[in-house]
Design an enzyme around this catalytic site. Structure first.
Site, PDB file in Angstrom:
ATOM      1  N   LYS A   1       0.835  -1.208   0.000  1.00  0.00           N
ATOM      2  CA  LYS A   1       0.000   0.000   0.000  1.00  0.00           C
ATOM      3  C   LYS A   1       0.865   1.250   0.000  1.00  0.00           C
ATOM      4  O   LYS A   1       0.643   2.176  -0.780  1.00  0.00           O
ATOM      5  CB  LYS A   1      -0.913  -0.028   1.223  1.00  0.00           C
TER       6      LYS A   1
ATOM      7  N   ARG B   1      -2.924   3.159   8.724  1.00  0.00           N
ATOM      8  CA  ARG B   1      -3.285   1.962   7.951  1.00  0.00           C
ATOM      9  C   ARG B   1      -2.115   0.989   7.923  1.00  0.00           C
ATOM     10  O   ARG B   1      -0.971   1.379   7.752  1.00  0.00           O
ATOM     11  CB  ARG B   1      -3.629   2.361   6.512  1.00  0.00           C
TER      12      ARG B   1
ATOM     13  N   GLY C   1      -6.348 -10.207   8.470  1.00  0.00           N
ATOM     14  CA  GLY C   1      -5.805 -10.529   9.776  1.00  0.00           C
ATOM     15  C   GLY C   1      -5.015  -9.372  10.349  1.00  0.00           C
ATOM     16  O   GLY C   1      -4.764  -9.308  11.541  1.00  0.00           O
TER      17      GLY C   1
ATOM     18  N   MET D   1      -4.325  -5.271  11.257  1.00  0.00           N
ATOM     19  CA  MET D   1      -5.192  -4.315  11.927  1.00  0.00           C
ATOM     20  C   MET D   1      -6.046  -3.528  10.945  1.00  0.00           C
ATOM     21  O   MET D   1      -5.618  -3.155   9.871  1.00  0.00           O
ATOM     22  CB  MET D   1      -4.339  -3.348  12.745  1.00  0.00           C
TER      23      MET D   1
ATOM     24  N   ARG E   1      -4.005  -1.147  -6.419  1.00  0.00           N
ATOM     25  CA  ARG E   1      -3.268  -2.423  -6.445  1.00  0.00           C
ATOM     26  C   ARG E   1      -3.764  -3.238  -7.625  1.00  0.00           C
ATOM     27  O   ARG E   1      -4.827  -2.948  -8.185  1.00  0.00           O
ATOM     28  CB  ARG E   1      -3.479  -3.194  -5.141  1.00  0.00           C
TER      29      ARG E   1
ATOM     30  N   HIS F   1      -5.621 -43.446  -7.056  1.00  0.00           N
ATOM     31  CA  HIS F   1      -6.075 -44.001  -8.327  1.00  0.00           C
ATOM     32  C   HIS F   1      -7.248 -43.192  -8.875  1.00  0.00           C
ATOM     33  O   HIS F   1      -7.264 -42.787 -10.038  1.00  0.00           O
ATOM     34  CB  HIS F   1      -6.482 -45.469  -8.119  1.00  0.00           C
TER      35      HIS F   1
ATOM     36  N   SER G   1      11.843 -42.346 -20.776  1.00  0.00           N
ATOM     37  CA  SER G   1      10.695 -41.582 -20.308  1.00  0.00           C
ATOM     38  C   SER G   1      10.664 -41.712 -18.791  1.00  0.00           C
ATOM     39  O   SER G   1      10.615 -42.823 -18.267  1.00  0.00           O
ATOM     40  CB  SER G   1       9.425 -42.141 -20.927  1.00  0.00           C
TER      41      SER G   1
ATOM     42  N   CYS H   1       6.568 -38.809 -18.052  1.00  0.00           N
ATOM     43  CA  CYS H   1       5.182 -39.227 -18.234  1.00  0.00           C
ATOM     44  C   CYS H   1       4.464 -39.437 -16.910  1.00  0.00           C
ATOM     45  O   CYS H   1       3.348 -39.914 -16.873  1.00  0.00           O
ATOM     46  CB  CYS H   1       5.111 -40.487 -19.083  1.00  0.00           C
TER      47      CYS H   1
ATOM     48  N   TYR I   1      10.258 -33.417 -23.942  1.00  0.00           N
ATOM     49  CA  TYR I   1       8.807 -33.253 -23.831  1.00  0.00           C
ATOM     50  C   TYR I   1       8.308 -33.624 -22.443  1.00  0.00           C
ATOM     51  O   TYR I   1       8.997 -34.295 -21.673  1.00  0.00           O
ATOM     52  CB  TYR I   1       8.082 -34.111 -24.882  1.00  0.00           C
TER      53      TYR I   1
HETATM   54  P1  ADP Z   1      -7.797  -2.018   3.452  1.00  0.00           P
HETATM   55  O1  ADP Z   1      -6.390  -2.499   3.367  1.00  0.00           O
HETATM   56  O2  ADP Z   1      -8.658  -2.854   4.315  1.00  0.00           O
HETATM   57  O3  ADP Z   1      -8.368  -1.702   2.119  1.00  0.00           O
HETATM   58  P2  ADP Z   1      -7.309   0.795   3.775  1.00  0.00           P
HETATM   59  O4  ADP Z   1      -6.052   1.167   4.446  1.00  0.00           O
HETATM   60  O5  ADP Z   1      -7.343   0.889   2.316  1.00  0.00           O
HETATM   61  O6  ADP Z   1      -7.727  -0.636   4.289  1.00  0.00           O
HETATM   62  O7  ADP Z   1      -8.459   1.688   4.398  1.00  0.00           O
HETATM   63  C1  ADP Z   1      -9.800   1.371   4.276  1.00  0.00           C
HETATM   64  C2  ADP Z   1     -10.597   2.579   3.901  1.00  0.00           C
HETATM   65  O8  ADP Z   1     -10.389   3.630   4.817  1.00  0.00           O
HETATM   66  C3  ADP Z   1     -10.217   3.182   2.573  1.00  0.00           C
HETATM   67  O9  ADP Z   1     -10.800   2.529   1.513  1.00  0.00           O
HETATM   68  C4  ADP Z   1     -10.757   4.586   2.706  1.00  0.00           C
HETATM   69  O10 ADP Z   1     -12.114   4.614   2.383  1.00  0.00           O
HETATM   70  C5  ADP Z   1     -10.549   4.858   4.164  1.00  0.00           C
HETATM   71  N1  ADP Z   1      -9.337   5.672   4.308  1.00  0.00           N
HETATM   72  C6  ADP Z   1      -8.075   5.272   4.459  1.00  0.00           C
HETATM   73  N2  ADP Z   1      -7.231   6.327   4.508  1.00  0.00           N
HETATM   74  C7  ADP Z   1      -8.001   7.414   4.400  1.00  0.00           C
HETATM   75  C8  ADP Z   1      -7.741   8.824   4.365  1.00  0.00           C
HETATM   76  N3  ADP Z   1      -6.503   9.308   4.443  1.00  0.00           N
HETATM   77  N4  ADP Z   1      -8.779   9.658   4.228  1.00  0.00           N
HETATM   78  C9  ADP Z   1     -10.022   9.164   4.124  1.00  0.00           C
HETATM   79  N5  ADP Z   1     -10.349   7.880   4.136  1.00  0.00           N
HETATM   80  C10 ADP Z   1      -9.355   7.016   4.286  1.00  0.00           C
HETATM   81 MG    MG Z   2      -8.093  -0.531   0.956  1.00  0.00          MG
END
Ligand code: ADP
Ligand code: MG
Ligand code: MG
Length: 887
Positions: free
Chosen positions: A26, A96, A105, A107, A352, A468, A777, A843, A863
């Site tokens: 990210k 994030r 999994g 945060m 992504r 089998h 083979s 084979c 092959y």
């Molecule tokens: P995930 O990895 O679960 O997609 P993100 O880090 O992309 O989590 O965050 C989830 C959502 O939080 C984003 O899609 C967006 O809507 C909101 N978000 C994240 N950062 C910001 C920001 N700087 N301003 C506003 N909304 C945010």
């Molecule tokens: Mg996201």
């Protein structure tokens, strides 16, 4: 000291070799989007290195790190002209997580960080929107209270629900500023009560708490489980992205959304996504409000009235559209994008590579070549060969509701429905009456071949991915779910039981061999189209690969299918499969049970015309291409009668009392048939059997020639050779037979004689064996069994323990083991010393496994041979390994 915290704008990112490893996926993409001049809210990434330090220093953020964070925060404050914790114009942040690969999994994102009792008032004044300010604050307390302070979210939800009840309203949007104010107090009390701590009013404490929580989540149980399942090393660590907030929840000129640059399910070049007006964060995916479509086209085709973004925010939409094109050009791949609109201003929050179906993957790759975005080589590399499977087999109609009653291994892809039958004869009987069946067995044996052919699908309670049932089903292209330990079969009562269901013979079930699901009732399937894009991609693959791809096949139907899928010959034609036909099995039994050579010769004479006919058909279908015919391989007792009725039948044909037949059966019993009287050992003991088979091959060839029909080129393969003398004797036998047939028919016969390398001794002594073999083979199923000394039919019992204890990273019967690989390499090297032009192939089941194909390509084989439905997979994998070799 190396900078461990980088601003999105930092030029240093360019110097980093693998930005994703350092900044996480990210973070790397946020920084990249910023550098492309796209509107990204300012921020910085705390690198994965800091995560490592965090764990080294007893889960604490060191002084130097804290200083760096403060420094970067200053830069962001300057950029947005706001101040963190300021009482007039406060900066709010999102925190994030972001590992190298996106990972459930980890945060959850924390939004609106930096709000406290004072800054919330400032925000309210500044925006003249008290409701928005209070709503943001309570969201923040909820999120922070939950993910950082460990207060379960239902406590907060309960407070909101109760409050709405007393006020007599239904929706959150019905609550005003004062309502939220009251709730904020209650929230703070709850935090104190449940965590024993006050909700932090110091904004910097808030920030450090959130950053630490991200790092701690790397070692959460959920994250650990996910890493284990996906083989992600725990050393990677996660990065943290700290970013200034933008608001999609400030009014009706605000929105938040997610969008794909192309349609992820069919690959069409239309942007596809959803948005919500006046919303924040995960509201779009949370499902509390129904999101609206991005484009007018999508809205129309869904028959929905709620305006699309294209209609409600045309200017912002146009800008978004432009940005999506730019992103695709830059990343040269379909992107999955998250955005927010604040007062008509568009902000990009994430991009992504988008997940997609196989169908869409193929279309997108081909389209991108047409659009000159990527080269043909890149297109070929884009597609996961294993994913092609789903393009070749019918799949469940996902629109139908289903009742899954058990699960097993996804042994052979595709889905099919039919009546439950518990034996092969019954499957055949119903098939003759045009009825679809699913053959349900504890496990299958070679005797079930006809039933497996007659059934529409196979379900077994025991056996792994290379049992089998699994191998034969894949070969036939029959859907198969194997090793479903959740079902308990009772042959006597003709039922099987699952945890809460009893299924009787004749009940209809559906199996999905692509996922391993067993479903009650009939589920309609859809036949996937093999579209023009698919064949185009395959033709590009063919132009890059050197490795030839053959098929393992012994029936005309499979041979035809394989040729249609692009097979360049047969690498393994197992003649014994031709013996199980009802008409022939009696003669086969007669041959095995005969006491004298003369009697055996009589039985063999009966079999000869059948085998000859089979070969003629297969040679015709594979005309112009090589066909490797393996002479009889399995231990003879596999063909013996079992039931009293069967014994009686044989007894009357060979004119012996049933008792004597039974004695003979007992005589033939072996303790360890896999290592017993089988392969060329049969040819040594009963040369007349191999002679008959060779005669059938050569006579078929002569007859085709006489009729001026173009034939395949036969390669006669001697199984289970371990010594020079074995292959020498067997070769002599083949050549003598050829001479005889040639003289009798006055037709010249061309052929090769070679051997399977499937025993360690053969690999080590390959130089001697190559004196008499024109091809090798590699029978890697047996070679794996004999190298490890592990019986593949019994490995299911402990394989899981071996994988769990990291003794095996993958089942060696699925992907070739490097020790077995070394034996292959030795045999190649030694064989070539004796015979430079020796033909080399594989084979075993490995011939259809992309990783093993890469090995074969590197080992210099000519092959690979695999089951018909794996042929396209192998063609693609062979092309990929060739392309990667040059890179
Ligand atoms: P995930 O990895 O679960 O997609 P993100 O880090 O992309 O989590 O965050 C989830 C959502 O939080 C984003 O899609 C967006 O809507 C909101 N978000 C994240 N950062 C910001 C920001 N700087 N301003 C506003 N909304 C945010
Ligand atoms: Mg996201
Ligand atoms: Mg073998």
């Amino acid at each position: 000291m190396k900078k461990l915290i980088l601003n999105f704008k930092s030029k240093e990112t360019k110097k980093i070799k693998n930005p994703k490893n350092f900044l996480g996926g990210k973070g790397a993409n946020l920084s990249e989007m910023g550098k492309m001049g796209l509107p990204v809210p300012p921020g910085f990434t705390i690198s994965t290195e800091v995560c490592k330090l965090f764990y080294k220093e007893k889960k604490r953020l060191g002084k130097k790190i804290i200083e760096q964070i403060k420094k970067e925060l200053k830069v962001v404050e300057k950029d947005v002209s706001k101040k963190f914790g300021d009482n007039k114009n406060p900066l709010l942040l999102s925190v994030r997580s972001g590992a190298r690969v996106s990972m459930p999994g980890m945060m959850d994102t924390i939004l609106n960080l930096g709000l406290n009792d004072k800054t919330v008032e400032a925000l309210s004044k500044k925006t003249s929107n008290g409701r928005f300010a209070k709503d943001s604050y309570r969201r923040f307390i909820q999120m922070y209270g939950n993910v950082v302070m460990g207060v379960e979210s239902y406590h907060f939800e309960e407070l909101i629900e109760n409050y709405k009840l007393t006020k007599g309203v239904l929706l959150d949007t019905d609550l005003d500023e004062n309502d939220w104010d009251g709730l904020i107090d209650d929230f703070k009390k709850t935090v104190k009560e449940k965590s024993g701590k006050d909700f932090p009013q110091d904004v910097f404490d808030q920030l450090l708490g959130a950053v630490s929580a991200v790092f701690l989540s790397w070692e959460s149980n959920r994250a650990k489980v996910y890493r284990k399942l996906n083989q992600i090393p725990s050393e990677w660590g996660t990065a943290v992205n700290v970013q200034s907030m933008v608001f999609g929840n400030m009014g009706n000129d605000c929105a938040t959304g997610v969008v794909f640059t192309r349609n992820p399910s069919d690959g069409s070049n239309d942007i596809y996504g959803e948005y919500l007006i006046n919303a924040q964060g995960e509201d779009v995916v949370a499902g509390t409000r129904t999101p609206q479509y991005i484009t007018k086209k999508a809205r129309k085709s869904a028959g929905v009235d709620a305006l699309s973004m294209e209609e409600s925010m045309p200017k912002v939409y146009k800008e978004l559209d432009k940005i999506l094109t730019k992103l695709e050009k830059h990343y040269k791949d379909m992107q999955d994008v998250e955005f927010t609109v604040e007062n008509q201003k568009l902000w990009m929050l994430q991009t992504r590579s988008g997940k997609r179906t196989s169908k869409s993957a193929v279309k997108i790759a081909v389209d991108m070549v047409k659009e000159k975005l990527i080269s043909k080589k890149e297109a070929v590399l884009r597609i996961d060969p294993n994913s092609l499977d789903t393009l070749l087999h019918p799949t469940l109609d996902e629109k139908t509701k289903i009742n899954v009653i058990a699960n097993g291994l996804p042994a052979s892809p595709g889905a099919s429905s039919g009546k439950v039958v518990f034996d092969s004869d019954e499957a055949e009987r119903l098939n003759d009456m045009m009825q679809d069946t699913i053959l349900v067995r504890v496990e299958t044996s070679p005797e079930d071949i006809h039933g497996m052919h007659a059934a529409k699908g196979i379900l077994t309670a025991r056996g792994g991915m290379t049992s089998h049932a699994a191998v034969v089903a894949r070969g036939m292209g029959r859907p198969c779910v194997s090793g479903s330990s959740e079902i308990e079969i009772n042959y006597d009562e003709k039922i099987f039981k699952t945890a809460d269901q009893t299924v009787k013979e004749g009940d209809v079930i559906t199996i999905d061999g692509s996922t391993g699901r067993v479903i009650l009732g009939n589920v309609p399937t859809v036949q996937p189209e093999i579209s023009g894009d698919f064949s185009k991609l395959m033709s590009w693959a063919d132009s890059f690969r050197k490795l030839k791809v053959r098929t393992n096949s012994e029936t005309p139907l499979d041979t035809k299918t394989a040729r249609e899928f692009g097979a360049e010959g047969i690498g393994l034609c197992r003649t014994e499969h031709m013996f199980f036909d009802e008409e022939r099995i009696l003669s086969v039994r007669e041959m095995i049970l005969s006491k004298t050579k003369e009697d055996r010769a009589k039985a063999l004479d009966k079999l000869l015309p059948h085998q000859k006919k089979d070969f003629m058909e297969i040679f015709k279908i594979m005309s112009g291409l090589p066909v490797t015919v393996r002479l009889l391989d399995p231990p003879l007792h596999e063909f013996l009668p079992r039931t009293e009725k069967e014994i009686g039948e044989v007894a009357s044909v060979v004119n012996l009392p049933a008792k004597e037949i039974e004695n003979r059966i007992n005589e033939l019993h072996e303790q360890n048939p896999m290592l017993g009287h089988r392969g060329c050992r049969l040819g040594i003991s009963f040369p007349e059997i191999y002679e008959m088979q060779c005669r059938a091959i050569f006579e078929a060839l002569c007859e085709l020639k006489k009729n001026k029909i173009k034939s395949a080129f036969p390669e006669i393969m001697i199984p289970l050779v371990s010594t020079e003398m074995e292959i020498r004797l067997m070769k002599e036998l083949v050549i003598n037979t050829a001479k005889n047939v040639q003289n009798e028919n006055k037709v010249k016969i061309d052929f090769l004689v070679g051997t399977m390398i499937e025993l360690p001794r053969a690999a080590i002594k390959a130089r001697d064996i190559a004196k008499h073999a024109e091809f090798f083979s590699f029978g890697t199923n047996d070679l794996t069994q004999t190298t490890f000394g592990i019986s593949r039919d019994d490995s299911g019992k402990f394989l899981n323990d071996y994988i769990e204890n990291k003794i095996f990273s993958i089942d060696p019967f699925v992907s070739i083991d490097d020790g077995v690989g070394d034996l292959v390499k030795i045999a190649v090297e030694q064989g070539k010393k004796e015979n430079k032009t020796i033909k080399l192939g594989i084979c075993g089941e490995h011939g259809g496994d992309p990783k093993s194909i890469e090995f074969c390509s590197k080992a210099g084989l000519n092959y690979v041979s695999c089951s018909p439905y794996r042929v396209p997979v192998a063609r693609l994998a062979a092309a990929q390994s060739e392309i990667q070799k040059k890179n």
